[in-house]
Design an enzyme around this catalytic site. Structure first.
Site, PDB file in Angstrom:
ATOM      1  NE  ARG A  84       0.418  -4.739  11.158  1.00 23.48           N
ATOM      2  CZ  ARG A  84       0.216  -4.239   9.940  1.00 23.48           C
ATOM      3  NH1 ARG A  84       1.056  -3.377   9.434  1.00 23.48           N
ATOM      4  NH2 ARG A  84      -0.819  -4.610   9.217  1.00 23.48           N
ATOM      5  CD  GLN A  93      -4.357  -3.413   7.699  1.00 26.00           C
ATOM      6  OE1 GLN A  93      -3.477  -2.971   8.408  1.00 26.00           O
ATOM      7  NE2 GLN A  93      -4.174  -3.657   6.418  1.00 26.00           N
ATOM      8  CE  LYS A 131      -1.935   0.545   4.012  1.00 21.48           C
ATOM      9  NZ  LYS A 131      -1.656   1.797   4.704  1.00 21.48           N
ATOM     10  CB  THR A 132       3.664   2.300   2.184  1.00 19.74           C
ATOM     11  OG1 THR A 132       2.934   1.891   3.318  1.00 19.74           O
ATOM     12  CG2 THR A 132       4.385   3.588   2.483  1.00 19.74           C
ATOM     13  CG  ASP A 152      -1.731   5.587   3.984  1.00 19.63           C
ATOM     14  OD1 ASP A 152      -2.427   4.618   3.619  1.00 19.63           O
ATOM     15  OD2 ASP A 152      -0.592   5.462   4.473  1.00 19.63           O
ATOM     16  CD  GLU A 153      -3.399   3.138   7.473  1.00 20.67           C
ATOM     17  OE1 GLU A 153      -4.420   2.422   7.395  1.00 20.67           O
ATOM     18  OE2 GLU A 153      -2.265   2.681   7.683  1.00 20.67           O
TER      19      GLU A 153
END
Length: 762
Positions: free
Chosen positions: A617, A257, A34-35, A226-227
Site C-alpha cells: 500500500r 493478494q 490494475k485499476t 476485478d479481484e
DNA sequence: CTCCTCCCTTTTTTT
DNA sequence: AAGGGAGGAG
C-alpha cells in the site's frame, strides 16, 4: 485508429485493454496499474461503440465502481458511462434479483438480512429446538451455513453430504442441518435473503430459467471482474454462466493478494482460468508504479516465503526511496505514541497532509490506542470499518421501520421495532407471537394483522396495543406509492416515535443518536437526488434505498467533508488503496499473523499475503511497529515480534534488528485466579517445535564492494539472490542502479547504494 | 411489563 | 473492554 488516451499506458497494459474479445486474464502485481487497465478497458469498449448497458464490471467496493465511472467519463466524455453495470457482486445481483424476484417466489421488495439479522434468526432457531446454545454457537453455525450456500449446497444436500456431516459430528454439532433447514425456511417466510442468498439465488435463477440466462447473456456482452482471486464458487459460476455465450470475459487479479479465503474465496478460480477458458490470453503486469524500490523489495522478500503462488516478478523503476523503519514499543500505548510522533515528524519535515498517511492494523480493536495518540497530537483521522454508521443501533432501528413498511413479512424487522419505542409489548407477548407464527408457518405480521379475528389468547389490552402498532405500519404502507422516499422516511422517523424518544434523551449519547437519525434522512435525500440524476428523472423507492444501504461496504462511506484526515483501517480494508506514508502496526506473533491462523501452512500463507498487501500500500515510506506487551481480552500479554519481520531483507531496514531467539512464544502474565493462586496459561506454540525461518546474512562491511567499483559484466554476489552478472548500470550518485541477472532467479534491478553486492572473481 | 444490575462470553479479517 | 443475557425488584 486508437484513441489518444491509450498512450497513457505501457505496452502490456495497452494489450490488456485492446484485446477486447475472447477470454482474457490479467495477472496484476501490486501497484502495477490494475485499476487503470480495468478503467481503460471499459472506456475503450465504449469508445469502440459497445453500448455501456452491455458491459458488466464487478468491482471490489461500490466506491471503486463510482470512481471508475467518473474516470471513464473523463476519458471518453460519454455521458452514458453511468449505464455500465458496475458495482460489487452483491449490489449488482441484488438489483437483478429485484427485477426477477417473482420467478424465485420472492416479492419485489424482499429484505436483505445482514449478519446480525442472520445471527438473530439462528439464535431463535437454536432456542426453539432446545439445542444447547453453548454448543450450537451462532457464529459457527452461520459460518457453516454461509460456506454451504457459497458452494450452492442447500439444506437437503447439506444433510446428505457425508463429509459435511462427519465434520459436524466431529465438532459435536451433528444437527446443524436441522438448523440450516429451519433458518432457510424462516428467511424464505420473511421474504428475506442473506448475503449468500443473493449469489445463491442468482445461480438458481440462471440455472432454472434458460430464458433468463439467455437474456442476461445477451445483455452482458462484455464482463469484467476485478479481484478475481477473491471470488468464491458461487461468484465463479455466475460469471462462467454469463460469459458462456460471448466468451468476452476479462478477469483481473493477483494471487499474491488473495486474502479472503476465510469467507470462501477460492484461489483455484484464478489458477484454473486457463483450463476454464481454453484459448484465453494472459497478460502479466509486473512493473510497479506505486512504490519505491525498497518497498517493492521488502514485499518481494516476504512473499517468496509462500510456496503456493503463480510465477510473477514485480519490479519498479522508481527510486530506491527511504529505508523501512521499524519501531519497537513497550506496549500498545507506547506504540501508538511512537507512530503518532513519527507521523507528526514527517508531516512537519516534509510539509505533508494528514491524508498522506495511513495506519494499518490486523484487527479493528487496535484502533483505539492509535486514536487516543492521534488525538493527543492533534492529528485529524478517520477510522474506516469497525462500527459502520449503518450498524448503529438507532440507525438500524429506523431502517427496520423502513423494512417493515416495505416488506411486512420481515420478522427480524418486526421484532426489532414492535416495542421500540416502548409501547408495552413485552417479551411474553413477543414470545407468544413468534410461537404462533412458527406453528402457522406464517410471518408474524400476518398474525398481527388478523389478531382480532383469530384466537390467540392475548388479553384485550395487548391486542389493542398490537393493533395500534399495526396501524402505524399500515398507515405508511398506504403512502408507499404516493410519497417519495425522502419524505416518507421523514414521516416514519417522527410517526414511529423514534425522533421523539431520542430528542427527549438529553445525554451526549442521546444527542448523537438524534443527529444520526438526521444523517440517515440526509443520506436518503442525497441518494434520491443522485438516483434521479442517473435514472432519467425516475425517483427511487424506499426499498431502493434499503437495498443500497444493506450492501454498503465499509469502504463506501462518502467523505464529502473537507477536513484533511489520516486513515486508520484494517489491512483488509486497505486493499486496493495506496498512501505515500504507511504504518503497519502490531507486528507480533498471534496478532499478525493472527493466533486464529497459525494452525496450517495455508493459513499462515494467507496471513503472509495479507502482510504483502499491507506493505504494497505504501508509495514512498513504510514504517513497521510492534510492542512487547499488549492488553488483549482485558489482560496483559507478552508479545514477540512477528515472524514476518524476519522475512524482510535486513538491508532494507534503517536499523539493525535484533530479535530474541524465543520467537513464537507468547506467554500471558501469570494471572491470579479467583482463589488467589497464580495461574499460568501457555499458547500452543510453546509446546511445539518452533521452526526458525532462514535468515539472509548480509555481508560484512569489508566484503561489500564500493559502488564506484561496480561495472557491467562483473560477477557479483547478493546476500539474498546469490550469484549474478551485472547487465548494465544506470543513473549516478545515490540513484545508481544495476540490472543484474541472478542465477535461477532472473533479472533484478537493484539500487547499488543498498544492494551491498560482493564482487566475485571470475 | 420495564428497568436495573450483575455476570458471562467473546475478540480476525467482511459482502 | 464491551456487549448480551439472565434474573430480580418495582
Amino acid at each position: 485508429m486508437q484513441p489518444t488516451f491509450l498512450s497513457n499506458l505501457n505496452e502490456v497494459q495497452r494489450q490488456a485493454v485492446v484485446n477486447t474479445d475472447g477470454p482474457v486474464m490479467v495477472l496484476a502485481g501490486a501497484g502495477s496499474g490494475k485499476t487503470r487497465v480495468l478503467t481503460f478497458r471499459v472506456a475503450y469498449l465504449i469508445y469502440k461503440g459497445v453500448d455501456p448497458r452491455n458491459i458488466l464490471a464487478l468491482t471490489f467496493t461500490n466506491k471503486a465502481a463510482r470512481e471508475m465511472k467518473e474516470r471513464i467519463l473523463q476519458l471518453i466524455g460519454d455521458n452514458n458511462a453511468h449505464s455500465v453495470w458496475m458495482g460489487t457482486f452483491h449490489s449488482v445481483f441484488a438489483r437483478i434479483l429485484k427485477m426477477e424476484s417473482e420467478k424465485l417466489g420472492y416479492p419485489h421488495d424482499f429484505s436483505i438480512y445482514d449478519t446480525d439479522d442472520s445471527k438473530s434468526v439462528i439464535k431463535s432457531v437454536v432456542r426453539d429446538f432446545n439445542f444447547d446454545e453453548k454448543i450450537y454457537n451462532t457464529g459457527h453455525i452461520l459460518n457453516r451455513i454461509s460456506s454451504a450456500k457459497m458452494n450452492l449446497i442447500d439444506p437437503a444436500a447439506y444433510k446428505n453430504d457425508p463429509e459435511i456431516q462427519s465434520q459436524d459430528k466431529l465438532s459435536k454439532k451433528p444437527l446443524i442441518w436441522q438448523v440450516y433447514q429451519e433458518y432457510w425456511n424462516r428467511c424464505k417466510r420473511s421474504a428475506a435473503m442473506d448475503f449468500d442468498d443473493l449469489l445463491y439465488n442468482i445461480n438458481l435463477l440462471l440455472h432454472n430459467h434458460p430464458d433468463v440466462l439467455e437474456k442476461y447473456q445477451n445483455r452482458f456482452k462484455y464482463v469484467l471482474v476485478d479481484e478475481y482471486q477473491d471470488t468464491n464458487f458461487a461468484q465463479y459460476l455466475i460469471m462462467k454462466k454469463l460469459a458462456a455465450k460471448s466468451q468476452n470475459i476479462c478477469v483481473v487479479g493477483d494471487d499474491a493478494q488473495s486474502i479472503y479465503a476465510f469467507r470462501g474465496a477460492n484461489i483455484e478460480n484464478i489458477l484454473n482460468f486457463g483450463k476454464d477458458y481454453p484459448g484465453s490470453k494472459v497478460f502479466k503486469l509486473e512493473q510497479n508504479y506505486r512504490s519505491t524500490q525498497r518497498i517493492v523489495a521488502a514485499a518481494n522478500s516476504v512473499i517468496v516465503n509462500n510456496q503456493s503462488q503463480l510465477h510473477k516478478t514485480v519490479w519498479t523503476e522508481n527510486d530506491g526511496g527511504e529505508p523501512i523503519s521499524l519501531l519497537k514499543a513497550a506496549n500498545e500505548t507506547d506504540e501508538a505514541l511512537l507512530v503518532a510522533n513519527a507521523v507528526f515528524h514527517s508531516k512537519m519535515t516534509y510539509h505533508l497532509k494528514n491524508s498522506d498517511f495511513a495506519i494499518l492494523y490486523r484487527t479493528n480493536a487496535q484502533s483505539r490506542a492509535l486514536e487516543d495518540a492521534l488525538r493527543k497530537m492533534n492529528i485529524a483521522y478517520r477510522v474506516y470499518g469497525g462500527m459502520s454508521f449503518y450498524k448503529r443501533k438507532e440507525v438500524k432501528d429506523l431502517l427496520a421501520y423502513f423494512r417493515l413498511v416495505v416488506n411486512p413479512s420481515d420478522n427480524e424487522a418486526f421484532f426489532r421495532v414492535v416495542n421500540y419505542p416502548v409501547r408495552g409489548i413485552g417479551n411474553t407477548t413477543i414470545n407468544k407471537l413468534s410461537v404462533l407464527a412458527a406453528e402457522r408457518e406464517q410471518p408474524v405480521w400476518k398474525i398481527v394483522s388478523e389478531i382480532d379475528r383469530i384466537p390467540t389468547g392475548f388479553n384485550s389490552g395487548t391486542i389493542k396495543r398490537l393493533v395500534e402498532f399495526k396501524d402505524i405500519i399500515v398507515h405508511y404502507q398506504e403512502q408507499l406509492n404516493s410519497t417519495d422516499a425522502y419524505e416518507l422516511a421523514g414521516k416514519i422517523a417522527t410517526g414511529s416515535g423514534i425522533v421523539k424518544a431520542l430528542f427527549e434523551d438529553r445525554s451526549p449519547e442521546g444527542v448523537t443518536r438524534y443527529e444520526n437519525i438526521e444523517s440517515v434522512l440526509n443520506g436518503i435525500r442525497t441518494f434520491q437526488d443522485e438516483y434521479v440524476n442517473e435514472n432519467e428523472g425516475r425517483a427511487p423507492s424506499l426499498s431502493d434505498f434499503l437495498q443500497m444501504v444493506s450492501l454498503f461496504t465499509n469502504m463506501d462511506e462518502s467523505e464529502e467533508e473537507e477536513v484533511d484526515r489520516l486513515s486508520l483501517m484494517t489491512v483488509h480494508s486497505a486493499k486496493g488503496l495506496e498512501f505515500p506514508y504507511v504504518f503497519i502496526t502490531g507486528l507480533e506473533e498471534n496478532l499478525f499473523p493472527s493466533s486464529m491462523s497459525m494452525s496450517s501452512r495455508a493459513e499462515i500463507e494467507e496471513e503472509r499475503r495479507l502482510f504483502y498487501v499491507a506493505i504494497t500500500r505504501a508509495m514512498s515510506k513504510l514504517t513497521l511497529s510492534y510492542a512487547d506487551t499488549r492488553y488483549r481480552w482485558g489482560d496483559l500479554s507478552f508479545c514477540t515480534p512477528s515472524r514476518f519481520l524476519e522475512e524482510i531483507d535486513s538491508s532494507l531496514l534503517d536499523i539493525p534488528r535484533k530479535f530474541s531467539q524465543s520467537r513464537g512464544f507468547q506467554q500471558k502474565l501469570p494471572l491470579k485466579d479467583k482463589s488467589g493462586v497464580q495461574q499460568k496459561s501457555y499458547n500452543r506454540l510453546q509446546k511445539k517445535e518452533v521452526q526458525q525461518p532462514t535468515f539472509s546474512h548480509p555481508f560484512r562491511d569489508d566484503e561489500v564492494a564500493d559502488v564506484v567499483d561496480l561495472v557491467a559484466g562483473q560477477k557479483v554476489e547478493h546476500a539474498r539472490f546469490g550469484e549474478g552478472l551485472i547487465c548494465f548500470i544506470e543513473g549516478t550518485g545515490h540513484n545508481k542502479k544495476a540490472t543484474v541477472d541472478f542465477k535461477g532467479i532472473g533479472r533484478k534491478q537493484l539500487v547499488l547504494k543498498f544492494a551491498r553486492l560482493k564482487i566475485l572473481n571470475s
